[in-house]
Design an enzyme around this catalytic site. Structure first.
Site, PDB file in Angstrom:
ATOM      1  CE  LYS A  66      31.351  13.933  19.329  1.00 46.34           C
ATOM      2  NZ  LYS A  66      30.499  14.006  18.738  1.00 46.34           N
ATOM      3  CG  ASP A 102      29.864  18.345  17.799  1.00 49.08           C
ATOM      4  OD1 ASP A 102      30.342  17.135  16.789  1.00 49.08           O
ATOM      5  OD2 ASP A 102      30.469  16.962  19.185  1.00 49.08           O
TER       6      ASP A 102
END
Ligand code: ATR
Length: 273
Positions: A66, A102
């Site tokens: 990520k 997210d």
């Protein structure tokens, strides 16, 4: 021609994203496919080249890539630069643009329940990558304050700096220091991996009540001990799968430019448990 999507990470075999997105394609009769692609930690550059060669239309990024993936992006959405991590990429003729869904995925279940974040004192357990996106979410929604509790205090201190930089009042403590203070918070979030191995709740929830929101981002198992204890106190509980679905729905909307078929995606996800 049909479009192709993927999720990259390592390990990746247990990812639920292929199920969730494939269910959405079926529901809307989209000629698309979504695959899980394992890329080991030190092979991200080659992996991304490979995805460009097969003209992938977009992909999700998960652990451990990520943060590292940021350097392979040509364009960076605001959500992504704020958090410093990427979980969704659009490939437009070889030009890669990164997003981070997210944060909105985390907020979605809170908004759906009309929870007033702006008057809330938040207790956040954990100070890893997920915690960072969550802090950005609470800053965006102007929470009153956040206490970041972590086993390793230095990592909590770092995230306190981050929170303050984005105008969120924050302080750091260790998880042990929480003691019996959970009842002093309006929203309590577990963003550690505690629960994944069926461990007991990392903190006491003594004194919380039916107005306390207790949110676990661990989604497997669905009913963690932390959430079970919260349920015993009649608290408002939010399951980890809701954040997982929220981020997937946002990614779907970025890729396809249409509303995600949330219920079909949810059904596919819950069938996977
Ligand atoms: P993610 O990207 O999912 O947030 P991560 O960055 O590896 O994953 O973060 C994991 C979090 O869970 C950290 O806050 C970690 O605490 P440390 O910073 O002290 O390592 C926390 N964590 C994992 N296992 C734990 C355990 N057994 N007890 C307490 N905290 C734990």
């Amino acid at each position: 021609m049909g479009k192709t999507f993927a999720v990259i990470g390592d390990p990746i075999d247990h990812s639920l994203s292929p199920n969730i997105h494939s269910a959405a394609f079926r529901e809307l009769n989209l000629d698309c496919s979504y695959i899980a692609y394992r890329i080991p930690k030190d092979e991200l550059g080659d992996g991304v080249e490979g995805l460009k060669k097969i003209k992938i239309d977009g992909f999700n990024v998960t652990i451990p890539h990520k943060v590292e993936m940021m350097k392979y992006l040509d364009k960076i959405d605001e959500s992504c630069s704020l958090i410093g991590a990427v979980n969704t990429v659009v490939n437009n003729d070889g030009v890669l643009k990164g997003y981070n869904t997210d944060m909105d995925g985390f907020l979605e279940p809170l908004k759906k329940r009309n929870i007033d974040i702006s008057n809330s004192n938040v207790l956040l357990l954990g100070a890893g990558g997920a915690a960072r996106a969550i802090i950005a979410g609470f800053a965006k929604e102007k929470a009153k304050s956040i206490t970041i509790a972590n086993r390793t205090i230095e990592k909590a201190d770092n995230l306190v700096e981050f929170a303050k930089k984005i105008s969120l009042d924050a302080n750091a403590i260790t998880i042990d220091e929480i003691g019996e203070s959970a009842k002093n918070y309006n929203i309590i979030v577990n963003a550690t991996s505690i629960g994944l191995q069926k461990e007991p709740s990392p903190i006491s929830l003594e004194g919380i009540d039916e107005k306390t929101v207790v949110y676990d981002i661990v989604y497997m198992p669905m009913n963690t001990d932390f959430l079970k204890k919260a349920k015993e106190k009649n608290a408002i509980i939010i399951f980890g799968y809701e954040m997982l679905l929220g981020q997937a729905a946002r990614a779907f909307e970025i890729w396809h430019g249409m509303e995600a078929p949330y219920n079909a995606m949810k059904k596919a996800l819950l069938g996977g448990f």
